[in-house]
Design an enzyme around this catalytic site. Structure first.
Site, PDB file in Angstrom:
ATOM      1  N   CYS A 107      36.331  81.343  -2.962  1.00 27.97           N
ATOM      2  CA  CYS A 107      37.279  81.151  -1.860  1.00 27.97           C
ATOM      3  C   CYS A 107      38.345  80.145  -2.274  1.00 27.97           C
ATOM      4  O   CYS A 107      38.095  79.260  -3.096  1.00 27.97           O
ATOM      5  CB  CYS A 107      36.581  80.588  -0.621  1.00 27.97           C
ATOM      6  SG  CYS A 107      35.271  81.608   0.047  1.00 27.97           S
ATOM      7  N   ASP A 108      39.504  80.272  -1.666  1.00 30.30           N
ATOM      8  CA  ASP A 108      40.542  79.263  -1.829  1.00 30.30           C
ATOM      9  C   ASP A 108      41.452  79.313  -0.613  1.00 30.30           C
ATOM     10  O   ASP A 108      41.707  80.391  -0.071  1.00 30.30           O
ATOM     11  CB  ASP A 108      41.355  79.472  -3.100  1.00 30.30           C
ATOM     12  CG  ASP A 108      42.087  78.200  -3.485  1.00 30.30           C
ATOM     13  OD1 ASP A 108      41.449  77.321  -4.089  1.00 30.30           O
ATOM     14  OD2 ASP A 108      43.277  78.064  -3.142  1.00 30.30           O
ATOM     15  N   SER A 109      41.921  78.141  -0.192  1.00 30.84           N
ATOM     16  CA  SER A 109      42.745  78.047   1.014  1.00 30.84           C
ATOM     17  C   SER A 109      44.048  77.314   0.737  1.00 30.84           C
ATOM     18  O   SER A 109      44.091  76.385  -0.073  1.00 30.84           O
ATOM     19  CB  SER A 109      42.000  77.286   2.119  1.00 30.84           C
ATOM     20  OG  SER A 109      40.799  77.920   2.461  1.00 30.84           O
TER      21      SER A 109
END
Length: 184
Positions: free
Chosen positions: A70-72
């Site tokens: 995941c990455d935001s």
């Protein structure tokens, strides 16, 4: 397997009762660029998941059936905000964000053995509270904004700086649990 060093993502999985291990991907996020924020977070999530999946040992890691990366980022007024580089940048961002809205984008990549890779971006609109300069400086002085994409932690002190959300709460923390439920 969670391909992330994020304690917030780990806590989300723990609170949801999803057993997992953590392996940090080692991906240099600065090497991955894209003009479109949605594509950027998907590429980052994919790179993290693939890096960890490629390092799995077929004999020693046989019990691991999936890798999640995941990455935001925060998309705000046409700019992409990751973690602020320091207090000055965090204050400048908050001066702009206070009383406005931005989109928190989280890229998700799930890799499972002998199944197609699942890649998606979940978007949540964040409505930032109108804050005084003193409130901004106090929040930044806490150090919390320096550790988070967009410069705020919804599950921490930053929750007091948010007027509301349109979309997934857990996505803003770093992992959309509703999305994960649909793909597991």
């Amino acid at each position: 397997m969670l391909a992330s060093a994020s304690p917030a993502r780990r806590r989300l999985l723990e609170q949801a009762g999803i057993p997992h291990q953590v392996r940090v991907s080692g991906v240099d996020e600065d090497q991955i660029q894209h003009a479109e924020p949605v594509e950027l977070v998907k590429l980052l999530a994919q790179a993290k998941a693939q890096a960890v999946a490629q390092r799995l040992d077929p004999s020693g890691d046989a019990e691991i059936t999936a890798v999640l990366g995941c990455d935001s980022v925060l998309s705000f007024e046409g700019q992409v905000f990751g973690k602020p580089s320091g207090p000055v940048e965090a204050i400048e961002r908050w001066q702009r964000m206070a009383g406005s809205c931005g989109s928190l984008l989280t890229g998700h990549c799930l890799i499972r053995r002998r199944q197609p890779e699942v890649l998606a971006c979940v978007e949540t609109l964040v409505r930032f509270a109108p804050l005084s300069q003193a409130e901004i400086e106090a929040y930044v002085a806490s150090g919390e904004p320096l550790q988070c994409a967009g410069g705020f932690a919804l599950e921490g002190r930053g929750g007091l700086c948010i007027d509301g959300l349109d979309g997934c709460y857990s996505n803003v923390i770093g992992l959309s649990l509703p999305w994960l439920r649909t793909v597991l």
